[in-house]
Motif scaffolding. Structure first.
Motif, mmCIF file in Angstrom:
data_model
loop_
_atom_site.group_PDB
_atom_site.id
_atom_site.type_symbol
_atom_site.label_atom_id
_atom_site.label_comp_id
_atom_site.label_asym_id
_atom_site.label_seq_id
_atom_site.Cartn_x
_atom_site.Cartn_y
_atom_site.Cartn_z
ATOM 1 N N LEU A 19 0.823 -1.202 0.000
ATOM 2 C CA LEU A 19 0.000 0.000 0.000
ATOM 3 C C LEU A 19 0.863 1.260 0.000
ATOM 4 N N LEU A 22 2.860 1.751 -3.345
ATOM 5 C CA LEU A 22 1.991 2.179 -4.435
ATOM 6 C C LEU A 22 1.666 3.662 -4.324
ATOM 7 N N ALA A 23 1.243 4.100 -3.128
ATOM 8 C CA ALA A 23 0.900 5.509 -2.925
ATOM 9 C C ALA A 23 2.117 6.408 -3.106
ATOM 10 N N GLY A 26 3.211 6.566 -6.888
ATOM 11 C CA GLY A 26 2.287 7.406 -7.643
ATOM 12 C C GLY A 26 2.518 8.877 -7.384
ATOM 13 N N LEU A 104 -3.046 -2.831 -10.615
ATOM 14 C CA LEU A 104 -1.980 -2.054 -9.994
ATOM 15 C C LEU A 104 -1.561 -0.896 -10.903
ATOM 16 N N SER A 107 -4.246 1.768 -10.926
ATOM 17 C CA SER A 107 -4.202 2.528 -9.681
ATOM 18 C C SER A 107 -3.088 3.567 -9.734
ATOM 19 N N LEU A 108 -1.952 3.197 -10.305
ATOM 20 C CA LEU A 108 -0.820 4.117 -10.422
ATOM 21 C C LEU A 108 -1.175 5.295 -11.319
ATOM 22 N N LEU A 111 -3.512 7.581 -9.382
ATOM 23 C CA LEU A 111 -2.799 8.361 -8.372
ATOM 24 C C LEU A 111 -2.100 9.561 -9.003
ATOM 25 N N SER A 148 -1.120 6.315 2.435
ATOM 26 C CA SER A 148 0.025 5.408 2.461
ATOM 27 C C SER A 148 -0.146 4.310 3.503
ATOM 28 N N SER A 172 -5.727 3.851 -4.070
ATOM 29 C CA SER A 172 -4.763 2.830 -3.641
ATOM 30 C C SER A 172 -5.347 1.866 -2.612
ATOM 31 N N TYR A 173 -6.097 2.394 -1.652
ATOM 32 C CA TYR A 173 -6.602 1.557 -0.564
ATOM 33 C C TYR A 173 -7.567 0.489 -1.089
ATOM 34 N N VAL A 176 -5.755 -2.180 -3.339
ATOM 35 C CA VAL A 176 -4.930 -3.093 -2.542
ATOM 36 C C VAL A 176 -5.818 -4.030 -1.716
#
Length: 223
Positions: A19, A22-23, A26, A104, A107-108, A111, A148, A172-173, A176
């Motif tokens: 998590l 990823l955050a 991004g 994934l 999501s990126l 972000l 995060s 992201s949340y 994930v």
């Protein structure tokens, strides 16, 4: 801290790393691309009058602003974030499939677009305020820190605010959570985890409209 306490709100070190990485990745990639729109940078140009020179050049204005603060010093941060993400991917217990990797990647993208939109909004406000609006840091840098970590460790009002008022949780949340095989909060359907590529660009699109309004009403500081 996580190995000492054995986890965070039921999340293991690998899951939190997934998590967090990823955050962080991004946000750092967004900062690399949209750094020119960061309020302190744009505020300095507005205050000094140098922003007016950008309006006289034949190149598209957003492209000029994007290229005004492309700092290579951000690359090590991106590498660190990518390393944390890679650790999380290897230690989160997810049996990665092509669909998981697509989620994934989406999501990126979400972000980058989401936080890029917030940078554009913060920069646009300096057309009226001249100085950067510090309250925007609550949404940009504060929002980056908040998402995060697992959002179920926060109070319900904060979690709902960053879910339904500002759709940060979708970026992201929720993805994930879906990757880990956990149900989404508030009884949300599983497909809500795939909304990051929609939510992020929507925020960026709204910010672009505000930018056009700001540029149209820009008058300079007279300095």
């Amino acid at each position: 801290m996580l190995p000492r306490f054995g986890g965070l709100g039921g999340w293991t070190l690998g899951e939190v790393a997934l998590l967090y990485g990823l955050a962080e990745l991004g946000f750092v990639l967004m900062d690399l691309l949209f750094g020119g729109f960061d309020a302190p940078n744009l505020s300095a140009q507005v205050r000094s009058g140098s922003f007016s020179t950008l309006l006289l050049r034949p190149a598209p204005l957003p492209v000029q602003v994007l290229g005004s603060d492309f700092a290579l010093r951000r690359f090590p941060r991106a590498l660190l974030a990518a390393g944390i993400l890679a650790y999380g991917m290897a230690h989160s217990g997810v049996a990665w499939t092509a669909g998981d990797m697509a989620l994934l990647a989406g999501s990126l993208v979400g972000l980058i677009a989401f936080f890029g939109g917030l940078f554009v909004v913060g920069g646009t406000l300096t057309f009226w305020t001249v100085e950067s609006v510090e309250a925007m840091n609550v949404l940009t840098y504060g929002g980056r820190s908040l998402i995060s970590y697992p959002m179920d460790i926060y109070g319900e009002w904060l979690r709902r605010a960053f879910t339904y008022l500002l759709p940060a949780a979708f970026l992201s949340y929720f993805p994930v959570m879906h990757l880990l095989g956990r149900p989404l909060p508030d009884g949300l359907p599983g497909w809500a985890a795939y909304l990051a590529p929609v939510a992020g660009p929507l925020v960026l699109g709204a910010a672009a409209l505000l930018w056009r309004v700001g540029v149209r009403h820009y008058q300079g500081t007279g300095s």
